[in-house]
Structures are given as structure tokens and as C-alpha cells.
Scaffold this active site. Structure first.
Site, PDB file in Angstrom:
ATOM      1  N   THR A  28       0.870  -1.156   0.078  1.00 58.29           N
ATOM      2  CA  THR A  28      -0.130  -0.005   0.013  1.00 58.29           C
ATOM      3  C   THR A  28       0.941   1.252  -0.047  1.00 58.29           C
ATOM      4  O   THR A  28       1.918   1.218   0.560  1.00 58.29           O
ATOM      5  CB  THR A  28      -0.867   0.062   1.364  1.00 58.29           C
ATOM      6  OG1 THR A  28      -1.690  -1.238   1.187  1.00 58.29           O
ATOM      7  CG2 THR A  28      -1.709   1.138   1.363  1.00 58.29           C
ATOM      8  N   GLY A  29       0.360   2.118  -0.708  1.00 57.85           N
ATOM      9  CA  GLY A  29       1.064   3.525  -0.444  1.00 57.85           C
ATOM     10  C   GLY A  29       1.434   4.170  -1.938  1.00 57.85           C
ATOM     11  O   GLY A  29       1.318   3.463  -3.119  1.00 57.85           O
ATOM     12  N   SER A  30       1.984   5.215  -1.963  1.00 55.77           N
ATOM     13  CA  SER A  30       2.386   6.237  -3.138  1.00 55.77           C
ATOM     14  C   SER A  30       3.237   5.322  -4.065  1.00 55.77           C
ATOM     15  O   SER A  30       3.408   5.499  -5.126  1.00 55.77           O
ATOM     16  CB  SER A  30       2.821   7.502  -2.631  1.00 55.77           C
ATOM     17  OG  SER A  30       4.046   7.550  -1.720  1.00 55.77           O
ATOM     18  N   ASP A  81       6.322  -3.993  -1.195  1.00 57.11           N
ATOM     19  CA  ASP A  81       5.764  -2.831  -0.503  1.00 57.11           C
ATOM     20  C   ASP A  81       6.573  -1.748  -0.179  1.00 57.11           C
ATOM     21  O   ASP A  81       7.870  -1.928  -0.327  1.00 57.11           O
ATOM     22  CB  ASP A  81       5.217  -3.458   1.049  1.00 57.11           C
ATOM     23  CG  ASP A  81       4.029  -2.516   1.541  1.00 57.11           C
ATOM     24  OD1 ASP A  81       3.726  -1.402   0.838  1.00 57.11           O
ATOM     25  OD2 ASP A  81       3.327  -2.904   2.528  1.00 57.11           O
ATOM     26  N   ASP A  84       8.212   3.557   5.394  1.00 61.68           N
ATOM     27  CA  ASP A  84       8.097   5.054   5.934  1.00 61.68           C
ATOM     28  C   ASP A  84       9.462   5.442   6.543  1.00 61.68           C
ATOM     29  O   ASP A  84      10.132   6.414   6.052  1.00 61.68           O
ATOM     30  CB  ASP A  84       7.209   5.343   6.989  1.00 61.68           C
ATOM     31  CG  ASP A  84       5.957   4.941   6.448  1.00 61.68           C
ATOM     32  OD1 ASP A  84       5.397   5.970   5.501  1.00 61.68           O
ATOM     33  OD2 ASP A  84       5.226   4.428   7.229  1.00 61.68           O
ATOM     34  N   LYS A  94       6.611   0.853   9.150  1.00 57.86           N
ATOM     35  CA  LYS A  94       5.608   0.980   8.054  1.00 57.86           C
ATOM     36  C   LYS A  94       4.154   1.510   8.975  1.00 57.86           C
ATOM     37  O   LYS A  94       4.303   1.236   9.984  1.00 57.86           O
ATOM     38  CB  LYS A  94       5.369  -0.419   7.473  1.00 57.86           C
ATOM     39  CG  LYS A  94       6.613  -0.453   6.553  1.00 57.86           C
ATOM     40  CD  LYS A  94       6.671  -1.921   5.869  1.00 57.86           C
ATOM     41  CE  LYS A  94       5.284  -2.451   5.315  1.00 57.86           C
ATOM     42  NZ  LYS A  94       5.076  -1.185   4.140  1.00 57.86           N
ATOM     43  N   GLU A 103      -0.523  -5.427   6.051  1.00 58.73           N
ATOM     44  CA  GLU A 103       0.909  -5.463   5.312  1.00 58.73           C
ATOM     45  C   GLU A 103       1.503  -6.574   5.988  1.00 58.73           C
ATOM     46  O   GLU A 103       2.247  -7.330   5.329  1.00 58.73           O
ATOM     47  CB  GLU A 103       1.392  -4.183   5.250  1.00 58.73           C
ATOM     48  CG  GLU A 103       0.597  -3.239   4.333  1.00 58.73           C
ATOM     49  CD  GLU A 103       1.282  -1.612   4.594  1.00 58.73           C
ATOM     50  OE1 GLU A 103       1.072  -0.864   3.748  1.00 58.73           O
ATOM     51  OE2 GLU A 103       1.999  -1.499   5.641  1.00 58.73           O
TER      52      GLU A 103
END
EC number: 5.3.1.6
Length: 218
Positions: A28-30, A81, A84, A94, A103
Site C-alpha cells: 500500500t502507498g504512493s 511494499d 516510511d 511502516k 501488510e
């Protein structure tokens, strides 16, 4: 290169680790959104994907990638994945997107964890990014008090409900010198679902997008 271009480079580089006729674990995420765009170009060559969030599921379905329930899948060759923060030992924080529990579950099933980031996510010591902790709602205050005892400064993430129906506490001001130990300590607090430290199950391969291109760390 912009930060988004570095994320895109890392996301597309992860295609190299996708096996034909396999089911791919997708985070998940940008940065992962760029990987999903890349994965769509080879959707005819894979069986489909397992997703860690409703957002990723919706994006993949819109692009025509079949998405399976994890309970119907026996094995995943790779899980791709972002993070951060990630250190040199492949330990990560994360959960900025609040999908940390799913996740962590998908990562546990996968044979190999491919972490894709831009170069701003590499750190020497974890903890500048606040550590997310997913909590059963009725335990929020109790868990917060226990996190203070561990040296953290927990803040309730207002207005956020996870895909599992729980809440998030973001823990600030922690210099995390022993990620595995802290991951276990926090997970042992009654009412915690899980926390955003991925140290007991860290990354196997790191792909870092930078102005010089994509760096691979194994």
C-alpha cells in the site's frame, strides 16, 4: 529527479522480481501505486495478486489485475511494499497509510519481501518517523499509557479507522536502537493488534530510487 520520479523508478524496478504465473503480494502507498501501474503491463503473465489494503485492491481491479483473498492462496513468491523508514539491517517502520496489520500478514506469507522506496526513506536509526500502533478502540487509553512507559509520546490519529475497524496511535520521540525487541514489547501490550515495526520479518531486497537510478541492496 523529483521524489515521485524516484518512487516510480523503484516501483518499476520491482517487476524484475515478479515470477510468471505467480500470485503477487502487493502492499500500500504512493510508491506501491507505481508498482501496481507496472504490474498491470504484465497482468497477462501472472495469475493475480493479494492485496494488503482496500485502496490497493480497488486500484488493481480497476486496472484488470485479479485480486484474491489471502485465505484462498497457499503461497506467495514475493511481497512488494514500501516503507516510511528503513535502516541498513532492513528493519522498517511502516503504517503511515494505516494498513500495517494486513501488510504484516501478507509479508509473513511471502517467500521474499521486496521493499521499494525513494532515497529519503533510508535512515541510520529508526524512529524519526512516528511509529504507528494499531489498537482495539476500547484499549486506546490503556495502550497509550503503556507506550509512555516505553519512552514514547503516543498521539491518537484523529478520524482514521483501519480496514479492520481499529484505531491508530502514532508514537513520537523514539530512537529505536533494538527494533526486534521493541516490536515484541509493543505487540505484547493487551489491546495492541500490531505495530509498524517490521524487524522480526524485515525486507529481503531493497530497491532505492535516487537521482542516480535504482540501487539494489540484498
Amino acid at each position: 529527479m523529483t521524489q515521485d520520479e524516484m518512487k516510480k523508478a523503484a516501483g518499476w524496478a520491482a517487476l524484475e522480481y515478479v515470477e510468471k504465473d505467480s500470485i503477487v503480494g502487493v502492499g500500500t502507498g504512493s510508491t506501491v501505486n507505481h508498482f501496481i501501474d507496472a504490474l498491470a503491463t504484465m497482468k497477462a503473465d501472472i495469475d493475480g495478486a493479494v492485496s494488503s489494503s482496500e485502496a490497493s485492491t480497488e486500484k488493481m481491479k480497476a486496472l484488470g489485475i485479479p485480486v484474491y483473498d489471502l485465505n484462498s492462496v497457499d503461497e506467495l513468491s514475493v511481497y512488494v511494499d514500501g516503507a516510511d523508514e528503513i535502516n541498513a539491517h532492513m528493519d522498517m517502520i511502516k503504517g503511515g497509510g494505516a494498513a500495517l496489520t494486513r501488510e504484516k500478514i501478507v509479508a509473513a506469507v511471502a517467500d521474499k519481501f521486496i521493499c521499494i522506496v525513494d532515497n529519503t526513506k533510508e535512515v541510520d536509526v529508526l524512529g524519526e518517523f512516528p511509529l504507528p500502533v494499531e489498537v482495539i478502540p476500547m484499549a486506546r487509553s490503556y495502550v497509550a499509557r503503556q507506550l509512555v512507559k516505553l519512552g514514547g509520546d503516543p498521539v491518537y490519529r484523529e478520524g482514521v479507522v483501519t480496514d479492520n475497524g481499529n484505531v491508530i496511535l502514532d508514537v513520537y520521540n523514539m530512537k529505536i536502537m533494538n527494533p526486534k525487541e521493541l516490536e515484541e514489547q509493543i505487540n505484547a501490550i493487551v489491546g495492541v493488534v500490531t505495530n509498524g515495526l517490521f524487524a522480526m520479518r524485515g525486507a529481503d531486497v531493497l530497491l532505492v530510487g535516487s537521482p542516480e537510478g535504482v540501487k539494489t541492496v540484498k
